[in-house]
Write an enzyme that holds these catalytic residues in place. Structure first.
Site, mmCIF file in Angstrom:
data_model
loop_
_atom_site.group_PDB
_atom_site.id
_atom_site.type_symbol
_atom_site.label_atom_id
_atom_site.label_comp_id
_atom_site.label_asym_id
_atom_site.label_seq_id
_atom_site.Cartn_x
_atom_site.Cartn_y
_atom_site.Cartn_z
ATOM 1 N N ASN A 1 36.750 -45.677 -15.607
ATOM 2 C CA ASN A 1 36.908 -44.716 -14.632
ATOM 3 C C ASN A 1 36.484 -43.548 -14.831
ATOM 4 O O ASN A 1 36.866 -42.725 -15.768
ATOM 5 C CB ASN A 1 38.416 -44.833 -14.385
ATOM 6 C CG ASN A 1 38.820 -43.699 -13.256
ATOM 7 O OD1 ASN A 1 37.903 -43.455 -12.312
ATOM 8 N ND2 ASN A 1 40.278 -43.625 -12.832
ATOM 9 N N LYS B 1 35.956 -40.989 -13.010
ATOM 10 C CA LYS B 1 36.751 -39.994 -12.240
ATOM 11 C C LYS B 1 35.700 -39.087 -11.756
ATOM 12 O O LYS B 1 34.646 -39.392 -11.263
ATOM 13 C CB LYS B 1 37.870 -39.224 -13.427
ATOM 14 C CG LYS B 1 38.719 -40.021 -13.890
ATOM 15 C CD LYS B 1 40.117 -39.563 -14.427
ATOM 16 C CE LYS B 1 40.779 -40.785 -15.151
ATOM 17 N NZ LYS B 1 42.272 -40.186 -15.756
ATOM 18 N N HIS C 1 45.402 -44.922 -8.197
ATOM 19 C CA HIS C 1 45.381 -44.392 -9.288
ATOM 20 C C HIS C 1 46.359 -43.170 -9.300
ATOM 21 O O HIS C 1 46.763 -42.667 -8.309
ATOM 22 C CB HIS C 1 43.993 -43.875 -9.491
ATOM 23 C CG HIS C 1 43.779 -43.385 -10.985
ATOM 24 N ND1 HIS C 1 44.586 -42.068 -11.402
ATOM 25 C CD2 HIS C 1 43.471 -43.826 -12.157
ATOM 26 C CE1 HIS C 1 44.210 -41.973 -12.629
ATOM 27 N NE2 HIS C 1 43.799 -42.830 -13.275
ATOM 28 N N GLU D 1 46.409 -40.335 -10.134
ATOM 29 C CA GLU D 1 45.950 -39.219 -9.535
ATOM 30 C C GLU D 1 46.034 -39.091 -8.128
ATOM 31 O O GLU D 1 45.980 -38.017 -7.415
ATOM 32 C CB GLU D 1 44.639 -38.849 -10.342
ATOM 33 C CG GLU D 1 44.653 -38.160 -11.861
ATOM 34 C CD GLU D 1 43.508 -38.844 -12.676
ATOM 35 O OE1 GLU D 1 42.485 -39.018 -12.073
ATOM 36 O OE2 GLU D 1 43.776 -38.723 -13.765
ATOM 37 N N GLU E 1 49.214 -47.921 -16.117
ATOM 38 C CA GLU E 1 48.998 -46.418 -16.615
ATOM 39 C C GLU E 1 50.097 -45.460 -16.533
ATOM 40 O O GLU E 1 50.331 -44.980 -15.667
ATOM 41 C CB GLU E 1 47.458 -45.958 -15.901
ATOM 42 C CG GLU E 1 46.544 -46.803 -15.900
ATOM 43 C CD GLU E 1 45.242 -46.103 -15.581
ATOM 44 O OE1 GLU E 1 44.252 -46.432 -16.266
ATOM 45 O OE2 GLU E 1 45.151 -45.215 -14.587
ATOM 46 N N GLY F 1 44.841 -38.855 -20.064
ATOM 47 C CA GLY F 1 44.108 -37.617 -20.324
ATOM 48 C C GLY F 1 44.856 -36.753 -21.315
ATOM 49 O O GLY F 1 44.599 -35.569 -21.445
ATOM 50 N N SER G 1 44.706 -42.954 -22.561
ATOM 51 C CA SER G 1 44.328 -42.541 -23.596
ATOM 52 C C SER G 1 43.780 -43.433 -24.713
ATOM 53 O O SER G 1 43.858 -43.349 -26.005
ATOM 54 C CB SER G 1 45.388 -41.580 -24.361
ATOM 55 O OG SER G 1 45.600 -40.226 -23.717
HETATM 56 P P1 13P Z 1 42.326 -41.523 -20.081
HETATM 57 O O1 13P Z 1 41.466 -42.577 -20.704
HETATM 58 O O2 13P Z 1 41.219 -40.311 -19.909
HETATM 59 O O3 13P Z 1 43.702 -40.998 -20.592
HETATM 60 O O4 13P Z 1 42.433 -41.841 -18.441
HETATM 61 C C1 13P Z 1 42.977 -43.066 -18.196
HETATM 62 C C2 13P Z 1 42.667 -43.305 -16.733
HETATM 63 O O5 13P Z 1 43.337 -42.706 -15.777
HETATM 64 C C3 13P Z 1 41.981 -44.570 -16.344
HETATM 65 O O6 13P Z 1 42.185 -44.499 -14.923
#
Ligand code: 13P
Length: 252
Positions: free
Chosen positions: A9, A11, A95, A97, A167, A173, A212
């Site tokens: 992803n 982002k 997601h 976010e 997740e 992150g 992560s």
């Molecule tokens: P990270 O791997 O940067 O923690 O992000 C995970 C994520 O949100 C994947 O959709």
């Protein structure tokens, strides 16, 4: 046996030049054989171009979001048919976010899941609790509510072609992944919840872990019996790291 998936992803990262470089690096070092499926999810504006770079390669294309409506006056939105039209096979829905920054409800996420499936796009449904939920012992309650919204609207059969990604919001992150045991516990809970409706679909459903994941912790996470690969954020932007994660999924 479920074949694992490793999805990147991206982002809101990348430029045309950076994307081209990343894809070139991924393809030049891509293993001759991978037991795991691999796909990347670039931002909307880059989907077509990245899709062109990935044509006839083993790396698939997904989007990061989709509109719940099929078409019409929805300024700024992108429909499932459009994603399909530019070559996507997958789309992430719900997601964290989107849920927490843009206040998407469980019901809206479920409608997005349905909209994707109606156009034969395989949705990757993200579920996961916030730190406050975990600390209050509400992890299963939150994950169940997010999952049930989709099961209620679409039926358990919808998970036959769909993928789930657990997740935990506190692991995204932050550099602090869930432990393999924490991930396995929630993955097993998700599978059991699906099994309560249909045991066969539960056995076949792929449940990815995200939050992560790095080259250094992927193998341990993917070794868990109910972890079928990963949804990777930051580490998917580095070819070497992403390919190491893919390799870890392939040897599971
Ligand atoms: P990270 O791997 O940067 O923690 O992000 C995970 C994520 O949100 C994947 O959709």
């Amino acid at each position: 046996m479920r074949s694992p998936i490793v999805a990147g992803n991206w982002k809101m990262h990348g430029t045309r030049a950076e994307n081209a470089r990343l894809i070139e690096e991924l393809l030049s070092r891509y293993p001759d054989q991978s037991a795991a499926e691999c796909l990347v999810c670039p931002p909307f504006v880059y989907l077509q171009e990245v899709g062109r770079l990935l044509r006839d390669t083993p790396i698939g294309l997904g989007a990061q979001d989709v509109c719940a409506e099929a078409q019409g006056a929805f300024t700024g939105e992108v429909s499932a048919a459009m994603l399909k039209d530019v070559g996507c096979e997958h789309v992430i829905v719900g997601h964290s976010e989107r849920r927490w920054v843009y206040h998407e409800s469980d019901q809206l996420v479920a409608r997005k899941f349905a909209a994707a499936q109606a156009k034969s796009l395989a949705p990757i449904l993200c579920v996961g609790e916030q730190l406050s939920d975990r600390e209050a012992g509400r992890t299963e309650e939150v994950v169940a509510r997010q999952l049930d919204a989709v099961l209620s609207l679409c039926g358990v059969g919808a998970l036959e072609s769909g993928v789930i990604a657990y997740e935990p919001v506190w692991a995204i992150g932050t550099g602090h992944s869930a432990t393999a045991e924490q991930a396995q516990q929630v993955h097993a809970f998700i599978r059991e919840r699906i099994a309560a409706r249909d045991a066969k679909i539960a056995r076949a459903a792929r449940i990815l872990y995200g939050g992560s994941v790095k080259a250094g912790n992927a193998a341990e996470l993917f070794a868990q019996p109910d972890v079928d690969g990963g949804l990777i954020g930051g580490a998917s932007l580095k070819a070497e790291e992403f390919l190491a994660i893919l390799a870890a999924a392939g040897t599971r």
